[in-house]
Design a protein around this motif. Structure first.
Motif, PDB file in Angstrom:
ATOM      1  N   ALA A  27     -18.252-111.472  56.365  1.00 50.58           N
ATOM      2  CA  ALA A  27     -17.168-111.988  57.205  1.00 50.58           C
ATOM      3  C   ALA A  27     -16.945-113.480  57.008  1.00 50.58           C
ATOM      4  CB  ALA A  27     -17.478-111.712  58.672  1.00 50.58           C
ATOM      5  N   HIS A  97     -16.646-115.583  62.497  1.00 48.03           N
ATOM      6  CA  HIS A  97     -16.681-114.572  63.556  1.00 48.03           C
ATOM      7  C   HIS A  97     -17.879-114.890  64.436  1.00 48.03           C
ATOM      8  CE1 HIS A  97     -14.606-111.140  61.073  1.00 48.03           C
ATOM      9  NE2 HIS A  97     -14.244-112.303  60.602  1.00 48.03           N
ATOM     10  N   THR A 102     -15.365-113.320  69.692  1.00 47.03           N
ATOM     11  CA  THR A 102     -14.992-111.908  69.608  1.00 47.03           C
ATOM     12  C   THR A 102     -14.873-111.298  71.001  1.00 47.03           C
ATOM     13  OG1 THR A 102     -16.088-111.742  67.474  1.00 47.03           O
ATOM     14  CG2 THR A 102     -15.680-109.679  68.638  1.00 47.03           C
ATOM     15  N   ARG A 106     -10.811-110.793  73.716  1.00 48.43           N
ATOM     16  CA  ARG A 106     -10.317-109.489  74.132  1.00 48.43           C
ATOM     17  C   ARG A 106     -10.131-109.405  75.640  1.00 48.43           C
ATOM     18  NH1 ARG A 106     -13.106-105.270  70.248  1.00 48.43           N
ATOM     19  NH2 ARG A 106     -13.132-104.089  72.160  1.00 48.43           N
ATOM     20  N   ASN A 137      -4.890-108.925  66.513  1.00 46.07           N
ATOM     21  CA  ASN A 137      -5.330-108.686  65.146  1.00 46.07           C
ATOM     22  C   ASN A 137      -4.345-107.768  64.419  1.00 46.07           C
ATOM     23  OD1 ASN A 137      -6.983-108.852  62.926  1.00 46.07           O
ATOM     24  ND2 ASN A 137      -8.600-107.522  63.741  1.00 46.07           N
ATOM     25  N   GLN A 139      -3.915-105.981  60.270  1.00 45.88           N
ATOM     26  CA  GLN A 139      -4.394-105.939  58.882  1.00 45.88           C
ATOM     27  C   GLN A 139      -3.303-106.360  57.897  1.00 45.88           C
ATOM     28  OE1 GLN A 139      -7.529-105.759  58.294  1.00 45.88           O
ATOM     29  NE2 GLN A 139      -7.921-105.359  60.480  1.00 45.88           N
ATOM     30  N   ALA A 163      -7.740-111.832  68.079  1.00 48.87           N
ATOM     31  CA  ALA A 163      -8.480-111.030  69.062  1.00 48.87           C
ATOM     32  C   ALA A 163      -9.476-110.069  68.403  1.00 48.87           C
ATOM     33  CB  ALA A 163      -7.504-110.252  69.940  1.00 48.87           C
ATOM     34  N   GLY A 164     -10.699-110.047  68.909  1.00 47.79           N
ATOM     35  CA  GLY A 164     -11.741-109.177  68.386  1.00 47.79           C
ATOM     36  C   GLY A 164     -12.154-109.518  66.971  1.00 47.79           C
ATOM     37  N   HIS A 165     -11.840-110.715  66.541  1.00 40.94           N
ATOM     38  CA  HIS A 165     -11.967-111.041  65.135  1.00 40.94           C
ATOM     39  C   HIS A 165     -12.655-112.417  64.961  1.00 40.94           C
ATOM     40  CE1 HIS A 165      -9.635-111.156  61.048  1.00 40.94           C
ATOM     41  NE2 HIS A 165     -10.714-111.878  60.993  1.00 40.94           N
TER      42      HIS A 165
ATOM     43  N   SER B 113     -14.924-100.368  69.542  1.00 41.99           N
ATOM     44  CA  SER B 113     -13.475-100.185  69.443  1.00 41.99           C
ATOM     45  C   SER B 113     -12.764-101.463  69.029  1.00 41.99           C
ATOM     46  CB  SER B 113     -12.887 -99.790  70.805  1.00 41.99           C
ATOM     47  OG  SER B 113     -13.423 -98.576  71.239  1.00 41.99           O
ATOM     48  N   ASP B 114     -11.931-101.362  68.013  1.00 42.88           N
ATOM     49  CA  ASP B 114     -10.976-102.425  67.687  1.00 42.88           C
ATOM     50  C   ASP B 114     -11.609-103.744  67.254  1.00 42.88           C
ATOM     51  OD1 ASP B 114      -8.924-100.652  68.379  1.00 42.88           O
ATOM     52  OD2 ASP B 114      -9.029-101.234  70.480  1.00 42.88           O
ATOM     53  N   TYR B 115     -12.821-103.673  66.744  1.00 42.25           N
ATOM     54  CA  TYR B 115     -13.456-104.887  66.222  1.00 42.25           C
ATOM     55  C   TYR B 115     -13.070-105.066  64.750  1.00 42.25           C
ATOM     56  CZ  TYR B 115     -16.764-105.166  70.203  1.00 42.25           C
ATOM     57  OH  TYR B 115     -17.352-105.288  71.448  1.00 42.25           O
ATOM     58  N   GLU B 116     -12.668-106.272  64.378  1.00 49.34           N
ATOM     59  CA  GLU B 116     -12.401-106.565  62.970  1.00 49.34           C
ATOM     60  C   GLU B 116     -13.614-106.227  62.100  1.00 49.34           C
ATOM     61  OE1 GLU B 116      -9.811-107.440  61.310  1.00 49.34           O
ATOM     62  OE2 GLU B 116     -10.615-108.202  59.419  1.00 49.34           O
ATOM     63  N   LEU B 117     -14.795-106.470  62.635  1.00 50.48           N
ATOM     64  CA  LEU B 117     -15.990-106.311  61.809  1.00 50.48           C
ATOM     65  C   LEU B 117     -16.278-104.857  61.430  1.00 50.48           C
ATOM     66  CD1 LEU B 117     -17.549-108.665  60.689  1.00 50.48           C
ATOM     67  CD2 LEU B 117     -19.400-108.116  62.235  1.00 50.48           C
ATOM     68  N   LYS B 119     -14.517-103.248  59.661  1.00 48.07           N
ATOM     69  CA  LYS B 119     -14.145-103.174  58.245  1.00 48.07           C
ATOM     70  C   LYS B 119     -15.352-103.349  57.313  1.00 48.07           C
ATOM     71  CE  LYS B 119     -10.418-105.250  56.968  1.00 48.07           C
ATOM     72  NZ  LYS B 119      -9.641-106.515  56.859  1.00 48.07           N
ATOM     73  N   SER B 124     -10.411 -99.235  56.701  1.00 56.33           N
ATOM     74  CA  SER B 124      -9.347-100.134  56.249  1.00 56.33           C
ATOM     75  C   SER B 124      -8.632-100.791  57.428  1.00 56.33           C
ATOM     76  CB  SER B 124      -8.347 -99.358  55.390  1.00 56.33           C
ATOM     77  OG  SER B 124      -7.816 -98.295  56.152  1.00 56.33           O
ATOM     78  N   THR B 125      -9.040-100.464  58.625  1.00 58.67           N
ATOM     79  CA  THR B 125      -8.403-101.049  59.806  1.00 58.67           C
ATOM     80  C   THR B 125      -9.443-101.285  60.901  1.00 58.67           C
ATOM     81  OG1 THR B 125      -6.789-100.701  61.573  1.00 58.67           O
ATOM     82  CG2 THR B 125      -7.854 -98.741  60.678  1.00 58.67           C
ATOM     83  N   HIS B 126      -9.095-102.150  61.845  1.00 55.55           N
ATOM     84  CA  HIS B 126      -9.949-102.368  63.013  1.00 55.55           C
ATOM     85  C   HIS B 126      -9.538-101.454  64.164  1.00 55.55           C
ATOM     86  CE1 HIS B 126      -6.303-104.674  63.681  1.00 55.55           C
ATOM     87  NE2 HIS B 126      -6.532-104.512  64.966  1.00 55.55           N
TER      88      HIS B 126
END
Lengths: 198, 198, 198, 198
Positions: A27, A97, A102, A106, A137, A139, A163-165, B113-117, B119, B124-126
Motif C-alpha cells: 500500500a 494508509h 481508515t 468512514r 473511494n 477504483q 474514505a476507508g483508504h 467491508s469496503d476497505y481499500e486494502l 485489494k 479488483s475493488t474495495h
C-alpha cells in the motif's frame, strides 16, 4: 532517469512511513516533482517500506504515463499529477494508509480544532477549526480525480483522505511532505483516541 | 538442506513480525515450500523474531515429519502442510499472534467491508464484504486441520484465524505472504479500533 | 559555540522522542544549560528526530536571543529560559507533543494517584496524588510564560502541559530530563487507557 | 565479578523491554542467578534500555547485599532473591512497568481464559483459566516480600503484578524469562483492548 538523491529521499520517507505502520503490504505511494514535464513516483507492486532507490522509483509525465517502456507506476499516479498541476509549490506527495485515517474517514466529517500542531500547515495560530476533506473511494482514478478537483482548486486543504483508504499529503520537498503527513496522522490519532474515551 | 536464501527470507519475515509484536515468546511459525516433497519451517521452541537462518529453519515432508533425525518442527506444521497441499500457488505460510486477532476472534464473525486494502488479496475493488473465517482452537492439530479443511477447499479465504490464537496467511513467496499478513493485521486493527469508539 | 557532547546528547534524546512519536513534523524543542549566560537549544524548523548535532543546536542567552547572527531558535525558547531561571538544578528541558498529552490536556485536570512511577520525580512513596498543571495554549510566548510563572515559582510541579499542545519536562541533565519525560508520558498513557475502559 | 556473557544477555533483554515501552525512566530491574551464593542484578538509577554490560550489572548475595563496596543494587532486589530462593529452576527474573499491567492491576482480579499463549507457561492446553496474582504496592520491600511469599510458595503462579507498578516474570534463562514476560504482557494487552470494546 530519476536522480538518485530524489529516489533515496523517497525511499527513506517510505521507511519512516513503514515504521509507523502506514504502508501495509504494498500500500501507499510516494512521489516528487522533477521538473515541468516529469515526476518521480514509486512503481506498482513493491513494499513502500523497503524501496530500492535504484529500481523502484520511476519517471512519469504529468498524465501519469511511464517514460520508460514496460514500467508500471502506482495505480493512483493521476492523483499525484493532479496535486503537482494545481499547486506550483508542491514538490512531493506522500500517500499512506493508517489505521486512524481508515477508521475515521468512514465515520463522517473530520475537523481539527485548537490543536497546536495545526501550525505545521502554515497557520499562525492554533485557534481555528480545520477541515480534512474526505472523498468516497473509487477504483476509477480518473473519476476520483474529477471528484477531488473542485475542492483542491477552490479551497486548498491541508491534505485529504479517501474514505476507508488513506491520507494524501504534500509539501515543498519530500522532507516537508513527510512533516505534514506526520502532523496529519498525529491529529487523526488524537481524534481517534478522543472518540474512544468513555 | 534448506537453501540459505529461503531460510534468510523467513528469518527476515520473523524480524518484521516481531517488530509489530506478532510473535511474543516463542509463538508463531513460518514456512516456505521448497519443492514437491519438502517444506522449510521454523523449528519448535525458538523466538521467531530472532531466527538463526542456519540452525532454526528445518526441512519437513508434506506430512510434517522432519527429514533430519532429532529435529522438531513447529507444533502446527500440519496446518502449513495443509495449505501447501490445497493451494498449488502457495509458496509461503506465516502464522503470528497479534493482540487484535486474539481479541476479535473471540467475539464473533469478522467481516471486512469496503476497505481499500482488500485489494491486497487480489480483489479488483474495495466494494465488497470479505469474511475472515474463525476456527475454534484445538491442541489436536490433526483434528483442527480436519475442521479447517472444508472451508479452505470449498471457498478459499483470504486467510483464517484460530480463536484466541492467531492468523494464518499465505502468498506466492515469503514476501507476498508477509504483505498479505500485514494487510490482514491492518484490517483487524481497524476493526478493533472501530469497535472501541464510544 | 555549543559543545558537541551536549549537542549530541540533545540529538540522541530527540531520536528517542521520535521513536515514541512525540515530535511529529518539526514539533518539539530540546535544550540544555551551558553556563550562567548561555543555553543550547534546537533551532526552529528542523525535525527533532533527525537533529544534526553540528548544525541544529544553537546558543541563546537567557532572554532567548541567538548569540550568532542569523540563527533562529525554537519559537518557545522563552519557556525554556524560564525553567532555567526558576530552577537552579535544571540542566535540560525537553518539550514534545504526544497523542496522550494532547488529548488529555483538553479534558480537564490531570492527576496521578498511587502510581509507582511517581517515584521517578523524587517522591519517596507512590501513595500520593500529584497534579500535572495544564495551561491554556497561547501563541504569544511572553504572555504564556507570564501565565505559567506563578505556578512554577510557588509550587514547583513535576512538569506541565500546554493544552492541545504538549508536555514540558526538565531534569538535572539531558538524560535525567528524558527519564522524567518518559515517566510523565507513561503516566499520561495510563490515564488515557484507563479512561477508555468501558 | 559478573560474567560478561550474563551481563550482555541482561542488557540485551533490557533493550527489548525498552523497545516495547516497559522500562520508562529508570524503572524496571533485571537479574540472573550466577550460582548458589550470587545473583547478578541491574544497579539502581540507570536506564534499563541502555544498560552498559560492563558497569551496570552488579553482583549481590541472596540477601540482596552488593558484594562490592559502594555498589547499590535495584531497590527491589529482595523480590528477585525471593524468586531464586523459592524456585530452584528460576535462572533469571525480569521486572518491567507496562501501561497495560499498570492500568489493569488497579481494577481488580486479572484472569486469562482460553488463550493459546497460555501454553508459553508450560500448560499443555489453552482450555483453562489462569490467575495473575496482584499484590498491593509497598515501599517497604521486606514487607512486600512477606506479603507475596505465601502465594508463591503454595501455588507457583505464571508471574505476578504489583498494583500500579508492574510485572515480575521469571524463567530458566534470561531468554526464557523474556519469553514469559512477553507472553504475560501480550495477555495483559489483550485484556486491556477487550475491556475497551464498547
Amino acid at each position: 532517469m530519476v536522480p538518485l538523491q530524489v529516489a533515496a529521499a523517497l525511499a527513506e520517507a517510505g521507511r519512516s512511513m513503514d515504521a509507523r505502520g502506514w504502508v501495509p503490504g504494498s500500500a501507499g505511494n510516494l512521489s516528487a516533482r522533477l521538473n515541468e514535464t516529469t515526476i518521480a513516483i514509486t512503481r506498482s507492486g513493491v513494499h513502500k517500506g523497503k524501496l530500492n532507490a535504484e529500481t523502484d522509483i520511476i519517471a512519469v509525465d504529468y498524465h501519469g504515463n511511464a517514460l520508460a517502456k514496460g514500467q508500471k507506476p502506482s495505480a493512483e499516479t493521476l492523483l499525484h499529477c493532479q496535486i503537482y498541476r494545481l499547486f506550483p509549490h508542491a514538490g512531493a506527495v506522500l500517500h499512506g494508509h493508517s489505521v486512524a485515517a481508515t477508521v475515521l474517514s468512514r465515520l463522517g466529517p473530520i475537523k481539527f480544532s485548537d490543536y497546536e500542531l495545526l501550525k505545521a500547515f502554515g497557520f499562525s495560530t492554533h485557534e481555528l477549526e480545520v477541515n480534512l476533506p474526505i472523498y468516497e473511494n473509487d477504483q476509477d482514478i480518473s473519476r476520483l480525480a474529477n471528484l477531488i478537483e473542485p475542492g483542491l482548486a477552490n479551497e486548498p486543504p491541508i491534505g485529504y483522505v479517501i474514505a476507508g483508504h488513506g491520507v494524501y499529503a504534500w509539501g515543498t520537498s519530500v522532507e516537508h511532505a513527510l512533516w505534514r503527513l506526520e502532523a496529519t496522522e498525529f491529529l487523526l490519532a488524537c481524534e481517534l483516541e478522543r472518540r474512544q474515551i468513555k
